[in-house]
Design a protein around this motif. Structure first.
Motif, mmCIF file in Angstrom:
data_model
loop_
_atom_site.group_PDB
_atom_site.id
_atom_site.type_symbol
_atom_site.label_atom_id
_atom_site.label_comp_id
_atom_site.label_asym_id
_atom_site.label_seq_id
_atom_site.Cartn_x
_atom_site.Cartn_y
_atom_site.Cartn_z
ATOM 1 N N LEU A 1 0.910 -1.224 0.152
ATOM 2 C CA LEU A 1 0.070 0.022 -0.033
ATOM 3 C C LEU A 1 0.906 1.254 -0.223
ATOM 4 O O LEU A 1 0.598 2.063 -0.646
ATOM 5 C CB LEU A 1 -0.936 0.083 1.002
ATOM 6 N N LEU A 2 1.859 1.304 0.967
ATOM 7 C CA LEU A 2 2.918 2.296 0.936
ATOM 8 C C LEU A 2 3.524 2.778 -0.510
ATOM 9 O O LEU A 2 3.680 3.838 -0.862
ATOM 10 C CB LEU A 2 3.796 2.207 2.228
ATOM 11 N N ALA A 3 3.897 1.706 -1.027
ATOM 12 C CA ALA A 3 4.538 1.677 -2.464
ATOM 13 C C ALA A 3 3.749 2.016 -3.433
ATOM 14 O O ALA A 3 4.093 2.606 -4.579
ATOM 15 C CB ALA A 3 5.446 0.350 -2.541
ATOM 16 N N GLY A 4 2.532 1.442 -3.493
ATOM 17 C CA GLY A 4 1.609 1.405 -4.712
ATOM 18 C C GLY A 4 1.657 0.194 -5.415
ATOM 19 O O GLY A 4 1.144 0.267 -6.488
ATOM 20 N N CYS A 5 2.516 -0.840 -5.108
ATOM 21 C CA CYS A 5 2.329 -1.982 -5.802
ATOM 22 C C CYS A 5 1.116 -2.907 -5.613
ATOM 23 O O CYS A 5 0.421 -2.527 -4.781
ATOM 24 C CB CYS A 5 3.833 -2.668 -5.935
ATOM 25 N N CYS A 6 0.965 -3.749 -6.387
ATOM 26 C CA CYS A 6 -0.094 -4.940 -6.319
ATOM 27 C C CYS A 6 -1.701 -4.010 -6.224
ATOM 28 O O CYS A 6 -2.228 -4.282 -5.390
ATOM 29 C CB CYS A 6 0.046 -5.393 -4.962
ATOM 30 N N TYR A 7 -1.704 -3.089 -6.925
ATOM 31 C CA TYR A 7 -2.824 -2.251 -7.106
ATOM 32 C C TYR A 7 -4.068 -2.896 -7.557
ATOM 33 O O TYR A 7 -3.891 -3.691 -8.310
ATOM 34 C CB TYR A 7 -2.363 -0.743 -7.488
ATOM 35 N N GLY A 8 -5.214 -2.094 -7.352
ATOM 36 C CA GLY A 8 -6.557 -2.576 -7.820
ATOM 37 C C GLY A 8 -6.779 -2.030 -9.347
ATOM 38 O O GLY A 8 -6.095 -1.216 -9.608
ATOM 39 N N LYS A 9 -8.056 -2.135 -9.548
ATOM 40 C CA LYS A 9 -8.496 -1.813 -10.998
ATOM 41 C C LYS A 9 -9.193 -0.283 -10.754
ATOM 42 O O LYS A 9 -9.258 -0.030 -9.398
ATOM 43 C CB LYS A 9 -9.633 -2.700 -11.596
ATOM 44 N N LEU B 1 -8.579 3.907 -7.499
ATOM 45 C CA LEU B 1 -8.456 2.536 -7.652
ATOM 46 C C LEU B 1 -9.108 1.686 -6.580
ATOM 47 O O LEU B 1 -9.206 1.973 -5.328
ATOM 48 C CB LEU B 1 -6.739 2.192 -7.515
ATOM 49 N N VAL B 2 -9.428 0.246 -6.849
ATOM 50 C CA VAL B 2 -9.876 -0.478 -5.761
ATOM 51 C C VAL B 2 -8.705 -0.608 -4.913
ATOM 52 O O VAL B 2 -7.511 -0.943 -5.222
ATOM 53 C CB VAL B 2 -10.337 -1.812 -6.241
ATOM 54 N N PRO B 3 -8.948 -0.560 -3.469
ATOM 55 C CA PRO B 3 -7.531 -0.868 -2.533
ATOM 56 C C PRO B 3 -7.495 -2.320 -2.276
ATOM 57 O O PRO B 3 -7.652 -2.459 -1.284
ATOM 58 C CB PRO B 3 -8.038 -0.163 -1.354
ATOM 59 N N THR B 4 -6.907 -2.834 -3.088
ATOM 60 C CA THR B 4 -6.629 -4.406 -3.143
ATOM 61 C C THR B 4 -5.696 -4.660 -2.043
ATOM 62 O O THR B 4 -5.742 -5.645 -1.357
ATOM 63 C CB THR B 4 -6.095 -4.978 -4.405
ATOM 64 N N GLN B 5 -4.934 -3.867 -1.919
ATOM 65 C CA GLN B 5 -3.840 -3.928 -0.676
ATOM 66 C C GLN B 5 -4.322 -3.945 0.765
ATOM 67 O O GLN B 5 -3.848 -4.953 1.506
ATOM 68 C CB GLN B 5 -2.477 -2.905 -0.770
ATOM 69 N N ILE B 6 -5.224 -3.185 0.862
ATOM 70 C CA ILE B 6 -6.108 -2.938 2.061
ATOM 71 C C ILE B 6 -6.852 -4.147 2.172
ATOM 72 O O ILE B 6 -6.782 -4.943 3.411
ATOM 73 C CB ILE B 6 -6.931 -1.777 2.220
ATOM 74 N N TYR B 7 -7.579 -4.697 1.224
ATOM 75 C CA TYR B 7 -8.418 -6.077 1.480
ATOM 76 C C TYR B 7 -7.581 -7.334 1.565
ATOM 77 O O TYR B 7 -7.695 -7.882 2.634
ATOM 78 C CB TYR B 7 -9.191 -6.141 -0.081
ATOM 79 N N SER B 8 -6.247 -7.042 1.011
ATOM 80 C CA SER B 8 -5.474 -8.418 1.224
ATOM 81 C C SER B 8 -4.840 -8.300 2.661
ATOM 82 O O SER B 8 -4.683 -9.632 3.168
ATOM 83 C CB SER B 8 -4.155 -8.371 0.357
ATOM 84 N N SER B 9 -4.488 -6.993 3.148
ATOM 85 C CA SER B 9 -3.778 -7.180 4.418
ATOM 86 C C SER B 9 -4.890 -7.497 5.486
ATOM 87 O O SER B 9 -4.493 -8.413 6.454
ATOM 88 C CB SER B 9 -3.637 -5.889 4.697
ATOM 89 N N ILE B 10 -6.148 -7.110 5.385
ATOM 90 C CA ILE B 10 -7.247 -7.439 6.334
ATOM 91 C C ILE B 10 -7.461 -8.952 6.224
ATOM 92 O O ILE B 10 -7.514 -9.588 7.111
ATOM 93 C CB ILE B 10 -8.578 -6.629 6.105
ATOM 94 N N PHE C 1 -9.642 -10.809 -8.754
ATOM 95 C CA PHE C 1 -10.373 -10.329 -9.888
ATOM 96 C C PHE C 1 -10.453 -8.873 -9.712
ATOM 97 O O PHE C 1 -10.649 -8.097 -10.584
ATOM 98 C CB PHE C 1 -12.007 -10.880 -9.597
ATOM 99 N N PHE C 2 -9.898 -8.169 -8.835
ATOM 100 C CA PHE C 2 -9.988 -6.737 -8.365
ATOM 101 C C PHE C 2 -8.493 -6.179 -8.793
ATOM 102 O O PHE C 2 -8.406 -4.917 -8.606
ATOM 103 C CB PHE C 2 -10.312 -6.514 -7.006
ATOM 104 N N ARG C 3 -7.721 -7.106 -8.957
ATOM 105 C CA ARG C 3 -6.248 -6.509 -9.379
ATOM 106 C C ARG C 3 -6.178 -5.855 -10.410
ATOM 107 O O ARG C 3 -6.678 -6.306 -11.440
ATOM 108 C CB ARG C 3 -5.426 -7.507 -9.140
ATOM 109 N N GLY C 4 -5.386 -4.588 -10.615
ATOM 110 C CA GLY C 4 -5.295 -3.694 -11.753
ATOM 111 C C GLY C 4 -4.158 -4.235 -12.394
ATOM 112 O O GLY C 4 -3.834 -3.314 -13.675
ATOM 113 N N ASP C 5 -3.087 -4.848 -11.952
ATOM 114 C CA ASP C 5 -1.698 -4.913 -12.514
ATOM 115 C C ASP C 5 -1.571 -6.461 -13.072
ATOM 116 O O ASP C 5 -0.278 -7.033 -13.044
ATOM 117 C CB ASP C 5 -0.810 -4.733 -11.405
#
Length: 252
Positions: A134-142, A164-173, A212-216
């Motif tokens: 999340l801090l770096a911005g990698c593994c970002y969402g659509k 963008l969809v906050p996929t990093q937050i979802y994954s962390s939770i 399904f929600f990843r944008g990368d």
């Protein structure tokens, strides 16, 4: 989000690296604590963590290069240019587990007992790692128009200025919830290997959905599935097979 958290002279503390370090330390301390409670030779946990980190990073890097084989064929210099970035988590998981297995065989330790003991800590470490993403911005969402979104402005990875969809937050939770669930399973499991099998099942299922929600997704695909979804299918069923096999294993 800001990846460069602090500059001290010529040194820079990056959020991604800091979160990875916190995750590794959290995995070590919680793993050692549980090893003591389970009356395992806990002095091996430190070495297991160190070797698994090495094996995990190598596995994550190798799988990333495999997914980028076209780029490597077009430009062999891609290998050296991506030594310090570009990793695939599933490669890290497989590499870490394989390294732990080898270590336990060499040291004549009960692999399944350590496998169960340490896998909750792996989920915990992943939760911190995703905060680093999340801090770096990698593994970002659509891109999204939804109310719950995140917009990067200085990321070197995610598109900036776009919701963008906050996929990093979802994954962390999901990873932190996974940690708690695995602890509950470990306390009540009846056969060695059940907690490890549960890790494979739950992580694979969660990762399959989040993808399904990843944008990368330029990082690779197999047919209609992303590379991680494709691997998730196999690790999910491997976890089920392992769980069934362990539950039918004779008691010692």
């Amino acid at each position: 989000m800001k990846n460069e958290l602090l500059r001290i002279g010529p040194f820079t503390i990056y959020g991604y690296g800091l979160m990875i370090a916190i995750g590794i330390l959290a995995a070590y301390f919680t793993g050692e604590y549980r090893a003591k409670k389970r009356k395992l030779p806990y002095e091996h946990v430190f070495y297991l963590v160190v070797w698994c980190v090495v094996g995990g990073f190598l596995g994550a890097k190798l799988l990333y290069w495999i997914t980028e084989w076209k780029s490597i064929l077009e430009n062999p210099g891609f290998l050296s240019a991506t030594l310090t970035d570009g990793f695939v988590v599933f490669g890290g998981i497989v590499g870490g587990i394989f390294t732990a297995y080898v270590y336990c065989r060499v040291k004549k330790l009960d692999f399944l007992k350590f496998f169960d003991t340490l896998m909750p800590s792996v989920a915990l470490a992943q939760g911190f790692g995703r905060i680093g993403c999340l801090l770096a911005g990698c593994c970002y969402g659509k891109e999204t128009s939804g109310a719950f979104s995140i917009t990067f402005h200085t990321s070197a990875f995610a598109p900036n200025g776009v919701a963008l969809v906050p996929t990093q937050i979802y994954s962390s939770i999901l990873d932190f919830l996974h940690y708690g669930l695995l602890l509950l399973i470990l306390r009540s499991q009846k056969k060695d290997g059940e907690t490890a099998a549960a890790y494979l099942i739950f992580y694979s299922a969660g990762r399959f959905v989040v993808e399904f929600f990843r944008g990368d997704l330029a990082r690779g695909s197999v047919g209609v599935l992303s590379t991680s979804q494709f691997i998730s299918v196999f690790t999910f069923f491997a976890g089920i097979v392992m769980l069934v096999q362990r539950r039918h294993a004779p008691s010692h």
